[in-house]
Design an enzyme around this catalytic site. Sequence first.
Site: not given
Length: 432
Positions: A140, A209, A242, A245, A271, A403
């Site tokens: 994502w 990620e 990326d 998070q 984020k 999560r």
Amino acid sequence: MNDAAVRANDTFWTRANRHLLRYGGDFVPFVPERAEGAFLYDANGRRVLDFTSGQMSAILGHCHPEIVATVREMVGRLDHLFSSMASAPVVDLAEALATLVPSLPKVILLSTGGEANEAAIRLAKLVTGKWEIVGFTQSWHGMTGGAAAATYKAGRRGIGPLAAGSFGIPAPNAYRPRFAGVDWRQELDDSFEQLDRQSTGNLAAFIAEPILSSGGVLDLPPGYLKALHDHCKARGMLLILDEAQTGVGRTGQMFAFERDGVVPDILTLSKTLGAGLPLSAVMTTDAIAAEAEARDFLFYTTHVNDPLPAAVGLKVLEVVQRDALAARAQSAGARLTAGLRDLQRRHPCIGDIRGRGLLLGLEFADHDGKAAATISDEVTDIALEVGLSANIVRAGSSGGTMRIAPPLTVTDAEIDLGVELLGAAIARVMPN
């Protein structure tokens, strides 16, 4: 809830349903009026423990007093500028980020993770002169153009063709391996062999990620990033990481890539950098920046390098470093993991616990005739009833995975409370 409160709640949802366009499923039946630290409160004072840090972003908790003070000061002094104007907060934040990653000293500040990934992909295409982008099939990266084309977790149907030259390979999943007896190294080599057969010879970049969060909290195993980077270098591709998070301390280190000793060609942050406010960054090397400037790189947006969010990002880095919150994420994550493993021992419907620091995944397994995704959804709903907000992913192949990502400022008591509430919700859905 008294009669007046019930009527007000009903009126609110009538208005919401009349005017709000759905953008990703239904809204949860809880309406926060204020937030503080790790908790959300509704108009009646009902308290909910936020175990996802808002949208996985509020790493300092909600309404952190130093962030509030920074916003108040900046909104009254210097908030937004003509996009070609540089300001002290922007230069200060760029310099602070470059100090953290000295080999990536060139920085552009934007608003969202999708926007940062859009810029990173555009940058990679421009400097390589190629146009094929590869990602993981559980990824994502955002909802706009190139970022959406590199997102395989959801959102690919019903909108027509995505960017040409978009390729996906599977991410390793130790709990649910694709082929028994095939290790991640062989799977990666095989994937690139297949990729070479499909490519037109224009491979520009791989975007990844370090922990695929929406994809089910899949932590790339030690050594994977190095092998991935080697594959990229062999093909003249850039590696984009990326860390929307995983960045800014959440995994127990300032950046997740530090564990592997692999610095990407381009790093995107979002984020966590804004601690809940809209701020993102793209970082790259001097050489890539020089080539991009020579080729007239263009990413001129309304809110590029705005001073107010930059000042917030600078304060976030200051607090995380000053208060040793990366180390706190490591110790708090160990406590949380121990609590989740205790739940796993007591509830056979829990199949796996994984992740790093304070980014953890709890994957349910099919049990007693009930599908894992159904268990996860029901536990999520009951958890909210008993006072815990957890699991913000319901769709796709990771539908059975919760999560869990509390703020880095979470206390031991709040961790224990979260585990207790989650255990109560599981017991109601799947009584032993």
